[in-house]
Design a protein around this motif. Structure first.
Motif, PDB file in Angstrom:
ATOM      1  N   GLY A   1       0.800  -1.214   0.000  1.00 45.43           N
ATOM      2  CA  GLY A   1       0.000   0.000   0.000  1.00 45.43           C
ATOM      3  C   GLY A   1       0.831   1.262   0.000  1.00 45.43           C
ATOM      4  N   GLY A   2       2.129   1.118   0.236  1.00 47.70           N
ATOM      5  CA  GLY A   2       2.994   2.287   0.205  1.00 47.70           C
ATOM      6  C   GLY A   2       2.511   3.366   1.153  1.00 47.70           C
ATOM      7  N   SER A   3       2.382   4.556   0.646  1.00 46.44           N
ATOM      8  CA  SER A   3       2.014   5.680   1.507  1.00 46.44           C
ATOM      9  C   SER A   3       0.515   5.706   1.811  1.00 46.44           C
ATOM     10  CB  SER A   3       2.437   6.989   0.851  1.00 46.44           C
ATOM     11  OG  SER A   3       1.859   7.087  -0.432  1.00 46.44           O
ATOM     12  N   LEU A   4      -0.230   4.741   1.303  1.00 44.14           N
ATOM     13  CA  LEU A   4      -1.667   4.731   1.561  1.00 44.14           C
ATOM     14  C   LEU A   4      -1.995   4.601   3.043  1.00 44.14           C
ATOM     15  CD1 LEU A   4      -3.183   2.533  -1.282  1.00 44.14           C
ATOM     16  CD2 LEU A   4      -3.568   4.953  -0.891  1.00 44.14           C
TER      17      LEU A   4
ATOM     18  N   GLY B   1      -0.795   6.167   5.261  1.00 45.03           N
ATOM     19  CA  GLY B   1      -0.859   7.515   5.794  1.00 45.03           C
ATOM     20  C   GLY B   1      -1.997   8.329   5.197  1.00 45.03           C
ATOM     21  N   THR B   2      -2.422   7.996   4.008  1.00 44.32           N
ATOM     22  CA  THR B   2      -3.411   8.829   3.347  1.00 44.32           C
ATOM     23  C   THR B   2      -4.815   8.246   3.442  1.00 44.32           C
ATOM     24  OG1 THR B   2      -2.687   7.782   1.305  1.00 44.32           O
ATOM     25  CG2 THR B   2      -1.837   9.977   1.768  1.00 44.32           C
ATOM     26  N   ILE B   3      -4.973   7.024   2.947  1.00 40.95           N
ATOM     27  CA  ILE B   3      -6.288   6.390   3.071  1.00 40.95           C
ATOM     28  C   ILE B   3      -6.094   5.200   3.993  1.00 40.95           C
ATOM     29  CG2 ILE B   3      -8.266   5.474   1.813  1.00 40.95           C
ATOM     30  CD1 ILE B   3      -7.356   6.999  -0.556  1.00 40.95           C
TER      31      ILE B   3
ATOM     32  N   GLU C   1      -7.608   3.159   6.129  1.00 42.55           N
ATOM     33  CA  GLU C   1      -8.246   1.845   6.239  1.00 42.55           C
ATOM     34  C   GLU C   1      -7.837   0.931   5.087  1.00 42.55           C
ATOM     35  OE1 GLU C   1      -9.600   4.721   5.864  1.00 42.55           O
ATOM     36  OE2 GLU C   1     -11.078   4.689   4.250  1.00 42.55           O
ATOM     37  N   VAL C   2      -7.629   1.519   3.909  1.00 40.00           N
ATOM     38  CA  VAL C   2      -7.202   0.707   2.768  1.00 40.00           C
ATOM     39  C   VAL C   2      -5.798   0.157   3.008  1.00 40.00           C
ATOM     40  CG1 VAL C   2      -6.624   0.768   0.323  1.00 40.00           C
ATOM     41  CG2 VAL C   2      -8.670   1.942   1.146  1.00 40.00           C
TER      42      VAL C   2
ATOM     43  N   LEU D   1      -5.451  -2.571  -5.418  1.00 41.92           N
ATOM     44  CA  LEU D   1      -6.313  -1.497  -4.947  1.00 41.92           C
ATOM     45  C   LEU D   1      -7.546  -1.283  -5.806  1.00 41.92           C
ATOM     46  CD1 LEU D   1      -3.241   0.533  -4.057  1.00 41.92           C
ATOM     47  CD2 LEU D   1      -5.066   0.021  -2.422  1.00 41.92           C
TER      48      LEU D   1
ATOM     49  N   TYR E   1     -10.973  -0.745  -4.457  1.00 47.10           N
ATOM     50  CA  TYR E   1     -11.375   0.500  -3.804  1.00 47.10           C
ATOM     51  C   TYR E   1     -11.647   1.624  -4.801  1.00 47.10           C
ATOM     52  CZ  TYR E   1      -9.522  -1.843   0.310  1.00 47.10           C
ATOM     53  OH  TYR E   1      -9.279  -2.731   1.302  1.00 47.10           O
TER      54      TYR E   1
ATOM     55  N   ALA F   1      -0.878   2.861  -6.180  1.00 50.97           N
ATOM     56  CA  ALA F   1       0.250   2.942  -5.258  1.00 50.97           C
ATOM     57  C   ALA F   1       1.569   2.743  -5.996  1.00 50.97           C
ATOM     58  CB  ALA F   1       0.097   1.908  -4.161  1.00 50.97           C
TER      59      ALA F   1
ATOM     60  N   PRO G   1      -6.403  13.298   0.619  1.00 52.82           N
ATOM     61  CA  PRO G   1      -5.041  13.482   1.139  1.00 52.82           C
ATOM     62  C   PRO G   1      -3.914  13.143   0.162  1.00 52.82           C
ATOM     63  CG  PRO G   1      -6.194  11.698   2.305  1.00 52.82           C
ATOM     64  CD  PRO G   1      -7.170  12.296   1.347  1.00 52.82           C
ATOM     65  N   ILE G   2      -4.171  12.292  -0.799  1.00 50.92           N
ATOM     66  CA  ILE G   2      -3.033  11.813  -1.603  1.00 50.92           C
ATOM     67  C   ILE G   2      -2.385  12.915  -2.443  1.00 50.92           C
ATOM     68  CG2 ILE G   2      -2.239  10.115  -3.290  1.00 50.92           C
ATOM     69  CD1 ILE G   2      -4.546   8.337  -2.269  1.00 50.92           C
TER      70      ILE G   2
ATOM     71  N   MET H   1       0.759  17.428   5.552  1.00 47.76           N
ATOM     72  CA  MET H   1      -0.332  16.853   4.771  1.00 47.76           C
ATOM     73  C   MET H   1      -1.592  16.747   5.622  1.00 47.76           C
ATOM     74  SD  MET H   1      -1.337  13.079   3.731  1.00 47.76           S
ATOM     75  CE  MET H   1      -1.087  12.672   5.371  1.00 47.76           C
TER      76      MET H   1
ATOM     77  N   MET I   1      -2.829   9.106  14.565  1.00 40.35           N
ATOM     78  CA  MET I   1      -1.443   8.775  14.241  1.00 40.35           C
ATOM     79  C   MET I   1      -0.537   8.865  15.455  1.00 40.35           C
ATOM     80  SD  MET I   1      -0.710  10.593  10.639  1.00 40.35           S
ATOM     81  CE  MET I   1      -1.468  10.047   9.116  1.00 40.35           C
TER      82      MET I   1
END
Lengths: 664, 173, 302, 189
Positions: free
Chosen positions: C198-201, C203-205, C207-208, D43, D46, D76, D113-114, D140, D152
């Motif tokens: 998921g990489g940076s996901l 941090g961003t989304i 739950e995914v 992904l 989603y 991703a 956010p992305i 961000m 977080m």
């Protein structure tokens, strides 16, 4: 020059080829330009030069203007050089006072700049005009044709070709690598779309081959060398030892019963390893010839020499078993050859995402053909390797087809094969069957109707290429199943479909040794590795090598009816060649001007056909024009310039070079 | 002067277009060029194809003659090794090609102006690619224009001779 | 191929922060293998995924500045341990070689910045170094400790094996398993080896991202692995740092060590607990201590 | 009810043509719509559109539909699609290209956010030459959804405790080198 050829009067004809040439090349301008060239008496352009009126126009001009040279700028000489030579000849001119210019394949079809294409056409026409100036009258060359025909490969294509040629009264040699003829078709259960039993329609033809008085059948044999050329090919066939004498074995199979191996324990090739056989075996009950064969890798006697040889005892009176048998070589002479060496199926291990070889219940279509077959390894029971009757089966299409990473082509038969297997699996098991397809290709007589039938039987058609097969359950309903992850492109979401059995519709590809066969017979291959036909539309069976024809899937993927049709076509070509009795060759042989030959012998070793001999007495070389094939290698090498080549004389080529460069 | 490639001494004119003469064997490369046509694979138009039965027929003199008559590059196309319609004509071509390259080098003609390529009957794409590469390569090398050079040399020679003669006349006088 | 005399180490931003254990263990491992390595001076961010999303040209130039610096330093092999850096550096190199447009930009930039063209530079990954340059045989010989009876799942993540496929086969990579087995670690057949974390996901989304990591952990557990071994700082971070949250959301008792390949290899070659950054783990700390604490060393580091 | 019809005049064919000429877009026209990309994508489940559908939109010139989709932001960059695609289409690169264009054309979801992360990341790298993970994420979060910072916190504490959270703002010495990189916003693809 003019002293030698008299007054040269040239006619130049520029073809429009409809708009094929005229759209890119200013044909009128080329004709007008040609009219200004030295020696040109008349220059015209015309819509279709190869049509009757076009040819008639040339002939009329020859008569009206006393033309003695003709240049036609049109398509490739491989298409119409012969046509125009004949036209010229009919008007009373020697057919070799003709030169063809290729301004379609080499100009209008590959360039888009009209001005540049027109200039190129002018250059090429000028070169031809300057070349034809030096043409000489030549005799047509003919070679006699041996009426016997060799057919290589005993699948349905080879069988049909052999029978057709044999029925016309010619002698046929049919050579097959495996111990029996029948090929892939013998492994199929039913044939689409009629669901005829494959064996029921194939085996009568196999026996007909065996019984035909004009057919010499050599199975378990391979062609090892081919010499000569059209009309007279000399072929050597290696006959591998089967350790059983074909002339004595009657196919009673008692030896198999008696073999010291009580259990069959070696992979059965015919059933793709889904069942086992003994070291002495017959591929399948209707094998032709009905002769057993011994596998030297498995037989104890052949491996160690220490077996009690129960088979020998069982065959006592006949004495057909012969452990001393050695390979033998047969040399035959034939006038033409039909190659029908077939195909191999794609190895799905090359696509690890489908798990073939990793998950036992992933099969290929060919394996499932054997599973549904009543005489197959399971007696027609469709069961998984662990013995369960599957409740859900997925058939994945285009495995190793339409894929830049494996094979780019569509294998043409997999859609219909899969429809057929979907029907049969459903009939045998009542399972839910899913077909994963990208496009459904059901073009053929009765094919679309069959597709409709399978649709109505409730087979699920999921449009999407499966991304992967895993055994990794994300849901209790998936435990113990194989799961196909796929985008259902019709609904637009990703689906996970649990399956008990996965069938990979593997594509067709050239035999692993197609390249060797291609070299052996001196024919070409297309980019995909299938053998190359002379013309994709109008000569899909002849090859660039005269007297060699191709039939069946070795030329490209096709189904049974198409293979049979092509085999019939190849046979008709071979019969026509044999009945004509001769073949006309290009008179492009080399010859030596004896006075100019310095006797240096440079040319002698260059000729691959041993056509050049040296007269020790006169200290001169001499070309045997019957053996010469006209490559011109010796001509280029001769230090004294005393070797010449008809149709490709030095001055002809030099003027062509100067012609294309006159404006440089 | 002999050490430098001939082209260095010429000014490249703006309207110059390279011209490549190609000798293609009848069975493989010429057929491949036909295939390129049938498949409408466009390629550079600065090429003129001359058909021979086998690349083995390509006499080194043909190549030199083409250069002498104004070609900026020469391309030879034959069957792949092992695929020659005449068994081994292409091997002879290969041997000659290496010799020719040396001759050209000695004559001060860049080696890049001559190229031998094996192109099978099915390789239409390779025909287009090879021709394009060859034209580009020759374009980069600039014009060879031996025809014009010959004229200049002739003129030079003639004027030298005239000078020599007039000198001779002068000494005799 | 002769292994290079020296490697130039390009850390990338992660190895200086969340992935600091990767740096520690990599440098320790190389030291134990007696491979000279030096950090690239004044390196900058590789451009990575985020930059590519904003400007391809800028990302390419950023990446190439590093390669140009390496070229200047006279070293051919740049070692990029982070998968994203590895891929971005390679990709930029490729873009600049195969696309004349991009090449022009690159040339202009390098000229203005007074940097050379990095033509001869090769981007390498630590797995390649271990597998190809050092070799299985030598790893086996140099092993001084064995992790008896520990089963691990080797996990490549995505970018190291795709799309160029030089580190290993993109479908069925095996080299990491071979390297692990060379030092006596047992590996399980892990089908999700190259599935994305998921990489940076994360941090961003959130739950995914969590779901993807849950699947990876769960399947490793199902296949009988006691730990996951990675070669990417982001994979390690995602799999390691979010296990608490995953436990909370799914109620499943997942507490699994997520180690760097270089930590496992470094330990087998004799590296110490702290110098391999093993103390920086968040999940599975008990197991890590149990496996990697050697009596003698325990005294040193207690 | 929203009308779902598309008139052909809405299709930007020139844009689609340009797309096939850019790095990564070369093989776009070879797509056979088999869906392998979507099936391989971790992904896609989603996404509002599957990757295959995005490819179809681009090829047909439906620019806005493609740029507005969440799909491109969910990518991703794992390259699974590119590795599996039977037509060797660089789908990942196409997604990158669409992200860039969406940012330039201001067509991305504003509080998503992305894209915010991507911009913050670039800003920091432009100014300092390196990225400091903590500060990028922090900014961000501030710009997209500040509440996420609470969730977080726990992870942050874990990282702090193990010495993996660096608050240092890294900076390269020859920062001047970077001034020669054209500013992202000015870039014309």
């Amino acid at each position: 020059m003019s002293e030698r050829n008299g007054e040269v009067r040239i006619g130049v004809y520029i073809c429009h080829c409809g708009v094929n040439i005229a759209a890119t090349v200013d044909v009128r301008a080329v004709a007008e330009y040609a009219a200004t060239l030295p020696g040109v008496v008349v220059a015209r352009d015309y819509k279709y030069m190869c049509s009757d009126p076009g040819q008639e126009m040339i002939q009329q001009d020859i008569r009206d203007h006393q033309l003695n040279r003709v240049v036609v700028a049109a398509c490739s000489p491989s298409l119409h050089e012969r046509t125009f030579r004949n036209a010229v000849e009919r008007a009373g001119l020697n057919p070799f006072f003709f030169q063809m210019v290729n301004i379609r394949e080499h100009d209008s079809w590959v360039h888009s700049d009209r001005e540049a294409a027109t200039e190129k056409a002018k250059d090429l026409v000028r070169a031809a005009v300057m070349r034809v100036y030096f043409h000489k009258p030549l005799e047509r060359r003919r070679v006699p044709v041996n009426p016997d025909v060799l057919v290589v490969g005993g699948g349905i294509a080879g069988i049909h070709a052999a029978l057709t040629v044999a029925n016309s009264g010619k002698r046929v040699y049919l050579v097959e690598r495996e111990p029996t003829i029948g090929g892939h078709m013998a492994q199929f259960d039913k044939t689409f779309p009629t669901l005829d039993c494959a064996a029921c329609i194939l085996t009568p033809k196999m026996s007909a081959v065996k019984e035909h008085p004009n057919i010499t059948l050599w199975t378990y044999s391979e062609v090892v060398s081919v010499d000569g050329s059209v009309g007279d090919y000399r072929v050597v066939v290696k006959r591998k030892p089967r350790y059983v004498r074909e002339d004595l074995c009657v196919g009673c199979l008692q030896c198999i019963e008696a073999c010291v191996f009580k259990e069959a324990k070696f992979d059965d090739e015919f059933n793709l390893g889904l069942s086992k056989r003994k070291p002495i075996y017959i591929p399948f009950p209707q094998a032709t010839p009905k002769v057993v064969v011994i596998d030297p890798e498995a037989c104890i006697q052949l491996r160690t020499g220490k077996c009690k040889k129960a088979c020998l005892e069982a065959c006592a009176e006949r004495g057909a078993i012969d452990f001393e048998q050695k390979e033998t070589y047969e040399e035959i002479h034939v006038g033409s050859i039909i190659i029908a060496t077939g195909f191999q199926t794609f190895d799905p291990r090359r696509m690890p995402q489908y798990g073939y070889g990793k998950y036992p219940n992933v099969y290929t279509t060919l394996e499932v053909e054997r599973l549904v077959n009543a005489s197959g390894p399971t007696g027609g029971q469709v069961v998984t390797r662990d013995g369960r009757v599957p409740e859900s089966v997925g058939i994945i299409l285009c495995v190793g087809s339409r894929d830049e990473r494996t094979n780019r082509w569509c294998s043409r038969v997999c859609c219909m094969t899969s429809l057929k297997l979907a029907h049969l699996i459903k009939e045998h098991t009542g399972a839910e069957v899913f077909i994963f397809y990208i496009d459904m290709r059901a073009a053929g007589k009765g094919y679309e109707e069959f597709y409709q039938r399978v649709l109505n039987e409730g087979v699920h058609f999921v449009r999407g290429r499966v991304a992967e097969i895993t055994d990794w359950a994300m849901d209790p309903s998936e435990e113990g199943k194989l799961i196909a992850r796929v985008e259902d492109t019709n609904t637009g979401f990703v689906r996970r479909i649990p399956l008990d059995m996965v069938v990979l519709a593997v594509g067709l590809e050239p035999q692993f040794d197609a390249l060797n066969v291609q070299r052996l017979f001196g024919i070409g291959c297309s980019m995909d590795g299938f053998f190359l036909e002379r013309h994709p539309k109008l000569a899909p069976s002849p090859t660039y090598t005269d007297g060699i024809f191709i039939a069946g899937v070795c030329q490209g993927p096709k189904d049974i009816p198409d293979s049979v049709m092509q085999a019939g076509y190849a046979a008709a070509e071979a019969i026509a060649l044999a009945d004509t009795g001769f073949f006309e060759l290009e008179p492009n042989t080399a010859y030596i001007i004896a006075e100019e030959c310095s006797g240096c012998k440079t040319c002698i070793p260059l000729c691959p056909y041993q056509a050049i001999t040296f007269n020790e007495e006169k200290k001169k070389a001499f070309v045997n024009e019957v053996l010469c094939k006209g490559c011109g290698t010796c001509v280029a090498a001769c230090p004294s310039g005393s070797i010449k080549q008809n149709l490709f004389e030095d001055e002809e080529i030099f003027s062509e070079i100067e012609g294309v460069l006159a404006y440089a | 002067m002999e050490d430098k490639p001939i082209t260095d001494q010429l000014v490249t004119s703006a309207d110059w277009e390279p011209l490549v003469v190609a000798f293609f064997c009848n069975w493989c490369t010429y057929t491949a060029a036909d295939l390129a046509g049938v498949s409408r694979m466009g390629y550079d138009h600065n090429v003129r194809v001359i058909r021979v039965m086998c690349s083995g027929r390509v006499d080194p003199q043909f190549v030199l003659d083409a250069f002498a008559h104004g070609a900026d590059g020469v391309l030879i196309g034959g069957c792949h090794p092992g695929d020659c319609h005449y068994v081994e004509g292409n091997y002879k071509t290969l041997r000659r090609y290496h010799l020719l390259k040396r001759v050209l080098r000695d004559l001060g003609i860049e080696e890049g102006r001559l190229r031998l390529e094996w192109i099978a009957a099915s390789e239409g794409e390779k025909v287009a690619k090879t021709i394009n590469e060859m034209v580009e390569q020759v374009r980069a090398l600039g014009p060879l224009r031996l025809t014009r050079r010959f004229k200049e040399w002739d003129a030079e020679l003639a004027s030298h001779e005239a000078e020599a003669q007039s000198e001779e006349v002068a000494t005799h006088a | 191929m002769e292994p290079p005399a020296k490697y130039l180490y390009y850390p990338g931003c992660s190895l200086k922060a969340t992935g600091v254990a990767y740096e520690e263990s990599l440098l320790t491992t190389l030291r134990l293998l007696e491979i000279p390595v030096e950090e690239l001076s004044d390196w900058n961010c590789c451009g990575a995924t985020a930059y590519m999303s904003v400007s391809e040209a800028s990302a390419t130039l950023l990446a190439l500045r590093n390669l140009a610096l390496a070229h200047q330093a006279g070293t051919k092999d740049v070692l990029a341990p982070c998968s994203a850096c590895y891929l971005t550096l390679r990709k930029s190199h490729e873009l600049a070689t195969h696309y004349p447009e991009a090449a022009k930009d690159v040339e202009r930039f390098l000229e203005q910045a007074g940097l050379p063209r990095p033509d001869s530079v090769r981007v390498r990954h630590p797995l390649e170094v271990l597998y190809t340059d050092v070799g299985i045989q030598r790893l086996r010989e140099l092993t001084v400790r064995r992790l008896q009876g520990v089963r691990m799942a080797s996990y490549y993540g995505c970018q190291a094996v795709r799309p160029y496929g030089e580190v290993d086969d993109p479908h069925e990579p095996v080299r990491m398993d071979e390297v692990l087995r060379a030092v006596g670690v047992e590996t399980v057949d892990y089908p999700l080896k190259t599935k994305c974390c998921g990489g940076s996901l994360t941090g961003t989304i959130h739950e995914v991202g969590l779901r993807l990591n849950y699947i990876l952990l769960k399947e490793a557990q199902r296949k009988g692995a006691q730990a996951i071994v990675t070669i990417c700082p982001l994979c390690q971070f995602n799999l390691d740092a979010y296990q608490r949250e995953i436990r909370k959301q799914t109620g499943e008792p997942i507490d699994m060590p997520v180690l760097y390949l270089t930590q496992v290899i470094g330990w087998a070659l004799g590296g110490g607990f702290r110098e391999l950054g093993l103390h920086r783990a968040i999940s599975g700390r008990k197991l890590i201590e149990q496996w990697f604490t050697v009596k003698k060393e325990a005294e040193t580091y207690v | 009810m929203e009308r779902q019809i598309r008139y052909q005049r809405e299709a930007n064919l020139e844009w689609a043509r340009q797309f096939t000429k850019q790095p990564g877009g070369e093989r776009l026209l070879s797509c056979i719509q088999c869906g392998t990309c979507s099936g391989a994508c971790p992904l896609s489940i989603y996404m509002d559109l599957t990757p295959r559908q995005v490819i179809a939109l681009v090829r047909e010139g439906f620019r806005e539909d493609a740029l507005r989709s969440k799909t491109i932001w969910l990518c991703a960059s794992c390259y699974a699609c590119a590795v599996e695609c039977p037509q060797k289409i660089s789908i990942t690169d196409i997604m990158y290209r669409l992200k860039r264009e969406a940012i330039r054309s201001n067509l991305y979801p504003k509080r998503f956010p992305i894209p915010v992360l991507a911009r913050e990341f670039c800003e920091m790298v432009r100014r300092r030459g390196r990225n400091s993970e903590f500060w990028v994420v922090f900014r961000m979060a501030l710009r997209s959804n500040p509440f996420v910072l609470f969730s977080m916190a726990r992870t942050g504490w874990d990282l702090w405790r193990t010495g993996r959270l660096s608050l240092r703002k890294e900076r390269i010495r020859r920062i001047n080198d970077l001034q020669f990189i054209p500013a992202a916003s000015k870039e014309v693809d």
